[in-house]
Design an enzyme around this catalytic site. Structure first.
Site, mmCIF file in Angstrom:
data_model
loop_
_atom_site.group_PDB
_atom_site.id
_atom_site.type_symbol
_atom_site.label_atom_id
_atom_site.label_comp_id
_atom_site.label_asym_id
_atom_site.label_seq_id
_atom_site.Cartn_x
_atom_site.Cartn_y
_atom_site.Cartn_z
ATOM 1 N N HIS A 62 0.853 -1.189 0.000
ATOM 2 C CA HIS A 62 0.000 0.000 0.000
ATOM 3 C C HIS A 62 0.888 1.238 0.000
ATOM 4 C CE1 HIS A 62 -3.793 2.210 1.708
ATOM 5 N NE2 HIS A 62 -3.173 2.898 0.768
ATOM 6 N N GLU A 116 0.718 7.939 -3.762
ATOM 7 C CA GLU A 116 1.607 7.553 -2.665
ATOM 8 C C GLU A 116 2.841 8.446 -2.605
ATOM 9 O OE1 GLU A 116 1.027 5.274 -0.166
ATOM 10 O OE2 GLU A 116 -0.971 5.397 -1.059
ATOM 11 N N HIS A 120 2.891 10.901 0.542
ATOM 12 C CA HIS A 120 3.810 10.362 1.544
ATOM 13 C C HIS A 120 5.282 10.486 1.148
ATOM 14 C CE1 HIS A 120 0.392 8.671 3.694
ATOM 15 N NE2 HIS A 120 -0.031 8.120 2.568
#
Length: 228
Positions: A62, A116, A120
């Protein structure tokens, strides 16, 4: 002369401290891996296989998420450094296998990876540039071998039920570190093994014991490990 020298020293110290702060702008990473069977069994209408076909029956990445020791986390840290697929062209084969998207509509995965990185990855770019971020995450997935750890303990993705402690102990036995387990529910309301969190140091190199665990996603007394 002394005054100018003192000012110069002060400026150099401030510059050093600024660099130090940048290099320590988070405390650890969560490495988050997801069981595709639970993603798809929770809400089949939101599960679409990638354009490359059905992924392997294995945990998929993930993300690798910078976090603080107080449980909060930075996000969207550098809008001037957006995801660029050409920077990870040598990783794409591995990305499609180990970091597949299951979101609808079907796609190659670029939107998922972009999200992502933008949310992040940009918050760790003082340590990992874009290529290193994805390469490091892929390497950590191989290092942890979650499915093998579970199977070695007799925990198989065949629709059977297991206790939370059985699952945690199996992963700790395999990786050496205590995981945090997130569950979701299937259409019948059964608690199922959904995501596994392990913690990684700020270099992205070494697993560590988690300073803090996430909240939410609580598991029932018996946890289903669904097929995929």
């Amino acid at each position: 002369m002394k005054s100018k020298f003192s000012v110069l020293i002060n400026l150099l110290v401030l510059q050093y401290l600024a660099v130090l702060c940048v290099s320590q702008d988070f405390d650890f990473f969560y490495l988050v891996q997801q069981w595709p069977g639970s993603y798809c069994d929770s809400d089949k209408s939101s599960c679409c296989y990638p354009t490359t076909g059905k992924p392997a029956a294995d945990f998929g990445i993930h993300g690798l998420w910078p976090n603080y020791n107080d449980g909060s986390y930075p996000q969207n840290c550098d809008p001037d450094n957006p995801f660029n697929e050409s920077e990870i062209s040598d990783l794409l084969t591995s990305m499609k296998k180990n970091w597949p998207t299951l979101a609808c509509p079907s796609s190659s995965g670029e939107t998922f990876w972009s999200h992502e990185w933008d949310k992040h990855g940009t918050c760790s770019e003082s340590v990992l540039d874009q290529h290193s971020y994805f390469e490091t995450t892929l390497s950590l997935k191989q290092q942890t071998s979650l499915l093998q750890s579970l199977k070695s303990a007799g925990i198989n993705p065949d629709g059977s039920f297991y206790s939370l402690e059985e699952i945690k102990d199996a992963i700790k036995q395999g990786t050496g570190y205590t995981p945090w387990i997130e569950c979701n529910e299937d259409s019948s309301g059964n608690s199922q093994l959904y995501q596994v969190y392990l913690c990684v140091d700020t270099s992205g190199s070494n697993l560590i014991e988690c300073p803090v665990f996430p909240k939410g996603g609580k598991c029932g007394s018996q946890i289903e490990f669904p097929t995929f």
